[in-house]
Write an enzyme that holds these catalytic residues in place. Structure first.
Site, mmCIF file in Angstrom:
data_model
loop_
_atom_site.group_PDB
_atom_site.id
_atom_site.type_symbol
_atom_site.label_atom_id
_atom_site.label_comp_id
_atom_site.label_asym_id
_atom_site.label_seq_id
_atom_site.Cartn_x
_atom_site.Cartn_y
_atom_site.Cartn_z
ATOM 1 N N ASN A 7 0.884 -1.167 0.000
ATOM 2 C CA ASN A 7 0.000 0.000 0.000
ATOM 3 C C ASN A 7 0.926 1.222 0.000
ATOM 4 O OD1 ASN A 7 -1.786 2.039 0.480
ATOM 5 N ND2 ASN A 7 -2.773 1.076 2.250
ATOM 6 N N ARG A 88 -2.638 -2.126 -3.378
ATOM 7 C CA ARG A 88 -3.831 -1.313 -3.192
ATOM 8 C C ARG A 88 -3.725 -0.145 -4.165
ATOM 9 N NH1 ARG A 88 -4.928 3.477 0.753
ATOM 10 N NH2 ARG A 88 -7.137 3.716 0.352
ATOM 11 N N LEU A 206 -16.192 2.902 9.750
ATOM 12 C CA LEU A 206 -15.968 4.125 10.537
ATOM 13 C C LEU A 206 -14.542 4.133 11.086
ATOM 14 C CD1 LEU A 206 -19.357 4.053 12.579
ATOM 15 C CD2 LEU A 206 -18.910 5.118 10.354
ATOM 16 N N GLY A 209 -11.031 7.785 7.975
ATOM 17 C CA GLY A 209 -11.926 7.981 6.834
ATOM 18 C C GLY A 209 -13.177 7.176 7.149
ATOM 19 N N ARG A 238 -12.091 15.257 7.659
ATOM 20 C CA ARG A 238 -12.798 15.661 6.435
ATOM 21 C C ARG A 238 -14.246 15.985 6.759
ATOM 22 N NH1 ARG A 238 -11.462 10.377 3.262
ATOM 23 N NH2 ARG A 238 -9.291 10.313 3.900
ATOM 24 N N GLU A 329 -15.473 -0.859 15.134
ATOM 25 C CA GLU A 329 -15.131 -2.095 15.847
ATOM 26 C C GLU A 329 -14.968 -1.890 17.346
ATOM 27 O OE1 GLU A 329 -11.647 -3.808 13.945
ATOM 28 O OE2 GLU A 329 -12.533 -3.351 11.982
HETATM 29 P P1 ADP Z 1 -7.824 4.560 9.366
HETATM 30 O O1 ADP Z 1 -7.414 3.156 8.951
HETATM 31 O O2 ADP Z 1 -8.887 5.164 8.511
HETATM 32 O O3 ADP Z 1 -6.673 5.480 9.620
HETATM 33 P P2 ADP Z 1 -8.852 3.261 11.747
HETATM 34 O O4 ADP Z 1 -9.778 2.272 11.108
HETATM 35 O O5 ADP Z 1 -7.607 2.742 12.361
HETATM 36 O O6 ADP Z 1 -8.532 4.455 10.777
HETATM 37 O O7 ADP Z 1 -9.694 4.057 12.857
HETATM 38 C C1 ADP Z 1 -9.152 5.095 13.573
HETATM 39 C C2 ADP Z 1 -10.206 5.631 14.513
HETATM 40 O O8 ADP Z 1 -10.658 4.579 15.370
HETATM 41 C C3 ADP Z 1 -9.690 6.750 15.422
HETATM 42 O O9 ADP Z 1 -10.666 7.750 15.543
HETATM 43 C C4 ADP Z 1 -9.523 6.015 16.735
HETATM 44 O O10 ADP Z 1 -9.665 6.899 17.822
HETATM 45 C C5 ADP Z 1 -10.676 5.055 16.688
HETATM 46 N N1 ADP Z 1 -10.482 3.977 17.673
HETATM 47 C C6 ADP Z 1 -9.539 3.019 17.675
HETATM 48 N N2 ADP Z 1 -9.651 2.256 18.806
HETATM 49 C C7 ADP Z 1 -10.689 2.756 19.505
HETATM 50 C C8 ADP Z 1 -11.310 2.441 20.759
HETATM 51 N N3 ADP Z 1 -10.875 1.435 21.518
HETATM 52 N N4 ADP Z 1 -12.357 3.198 21.162
HETATM 53 C C9 ADP Z 1 -12.796 4.215 20.421
HETATM 54 N N5 ADP Z 1 -12.271 4.571 19.240
HETATM 55 C C10 ADP Z 1 -11.225 3.863 18.794
#
Ligand code: ADP
Length: 395
Positions: A7, A88, A206, A209, A238, A329
């Site tokens: 990626n 990717r 969620l 992005g 965003r 998640e």
């Molecule tokens: P990306 O891959 O788009 O960068 P992720 O799928 O890793 O993002 O998600 C990041 C988001 O998930 C952040 O806002 C982070 O705070 C939130 N997050 C990760 N773990 C937790 C948790 N245990 N509780 C609440 N939010 C979480």
């Protein structure tokens, strides 16, 4: 069968090496700040993480560093052990509705698609070219973020702007996160004991992005991101949906240039813009006493609810609502807020199940919920590896 997943970002290279016989991830790593003074390199093998900092001038050098590491740690002895490299690729435009073997023509098409993804596709191409320089024989496969949404009907993907903008410039909605939504569909089908083609769902990715996808009988029929990943849900930084008139207002009233507005909407808006915080963990903690954080959470959740309502309308009926990615998640509080008040639409959450922390996928709906609700961890790299393997099987 070993498959390397790449990626490539504008200044980074993320990678994972899989043994596809049992889908085991043998190593995962990240090279950051390519072309800066020092590039941090981090590689995790099993539970151990190795870190170093090197001077890496471009993606070709980054790839050579990656191969050296694979050799150094005995993950491969010769390059021939790699069956393929799966990339990717962010934008496949209207040309690609599935993963594709990369040849000269595909590379040329990816170059032609650069105007649609000026930040992403050049980096993806650099990754592909770096592999070619290392080995001409190595099979390379492109897996597109947009491909899963190519099944959207025109009513969903066309913008109501003059026809020639579509005909000449391909201004339309494409959607992104397709690899994630496609993976979620397959995992959901297993949970429902159905085939993907029999499964319908609203999938909520969620993360930093964020996007929603309406899936009918295994096909994406609408998704919240549009021509670019800026449209749709409120995201970490965003804005998501907004009145395009704001762009003219900012230019006329404040004298902002197009580039400044681009930066403002992509990097200084969303949760960050509303409350100065884009990490959902911190935001949830602060929301107890900070009014702006509470408002940011409310705006975030309200937008998701609107999309759920809209997608229920376009789907007619659905088997499931699925939460995935970092927030989906892990943030049970957000899931509860999203589902609260949707009981009349057949979405009833079991608050106890929602609070339980489990590995893998789990259900969080109440017994009387007409629509099932699941938390399903996404795995975009594994999905890229699986799609790469599918392309190999077709050769
Ligand atoms: P990306 O891959 O788009 O960068 P992720 O799928 O890793 O993002 O998600 C990041 C988001 O998930 C952040 O806002 C982070 O705070 C939130 N997050 C990760 N773990 C937790 C948790 N245990 N509780 C609440 N939010 C979480």
């Amino acid at each position: 069968m070993r498959v390397l997943i790449l990626n490539a970002g504008s200044s980074s290279l993320k990678f994972k090496l899989y043994n596809m016989n049992d889908r085991e991830c043998l190593c995962t790593g990240l090279i950051e700040k390519i072309a800066k003074d020092e590039s941090p390199v981090s590689v995790s093998i099993k539970e151990q993480t190795h870190k170093k900092a090197l001077h890496i001038k471009d993606h070709t050098e980054a790839l050579n560093v990656l191969f050296d590491l694979l050799f150094e740690w005995g993950l491969i002895v010769t390059i021939d052990e790699l069956r393929a490299v799966g990339h990717r690729v962010v934008h496949g435009g209207e040309l690609y509705s599935e993963a594709t073997l990369i040849d000269e023509e595909v590379l040329e098409n990816l170059r032609r698609l650069i105007p649609l993804a000026p930040l992403h596709n050049p980096a993806n191409i650099a990754g592909i070219e770096a592999v070619r320089l290392r080995s001409k024989e190595l099979i390379q496969v492109a897996v597109f973020d947009t491909a899963f949404h190519q099944s959207m009907p025109a009513a969903a993907y066309r913008y109501a702007v003059p026809n020639e903008l579509y005909e000449h410039e391909r201004v339309r909605r494409y959607g992104f996160h397709g690899t994630s939504h496609g993976y979620i569909l397959k995992e959901l089908a297993m949970l429902l004991n159905k085939t993907p083609e029999q499964s319908s769902a609203i999938s909520l990715h969620l993360g930093n992005g964020a996007s929603a996808c309406a899936i009918k009988n295994g096909k994406s029929i609408d998704t919240s991101m549009g021509m670019t990943p800026l449209e749709g849900l409120v995201m970490g930084s965003r804005s998501g949906d907004l009145d395009p008139g704001i762009v003219f207002f900012l230019h006329r009233r404040k004298g902002y240039t197009i580039d400044q507005i681009d930066t403002l909407l992509n990097t200084r808006s969303g949760l960050l813009g509303l409350c100065g915080e884009n990490d959902m963990r911190t935001l949830l903690k602060k929301a107890k006493e900070d009014e702006n954080c509470r408002l940011a959470l409310d705006v975030f959740v309200y937008r998701i609810k609107k999309y759920i309502g809209a997608y229920l309308a376009v789907l007619g009926k659905t088997d499931a609502l699925v939460f995935t990615a970092g927030i989906g998640e892990h943030a049970s509080a957000v899931r509860e807020m999203v589902c609260s008040g949707l009981e009349g639409l057949g979405i009833v959450i079991d608050k106890g199940e929602n609070l339980s922390k489990k590995d893998g996928a789990f259900s969080i709906h109440a017994k009387d919920s007409a629509i099932k609700i699941f938390v399903i961890p996404t795995d975009e790299e594994l999905e890229i590896a699986l799609q790469t393997k599918d392309v190999l099987l077709d050769l």
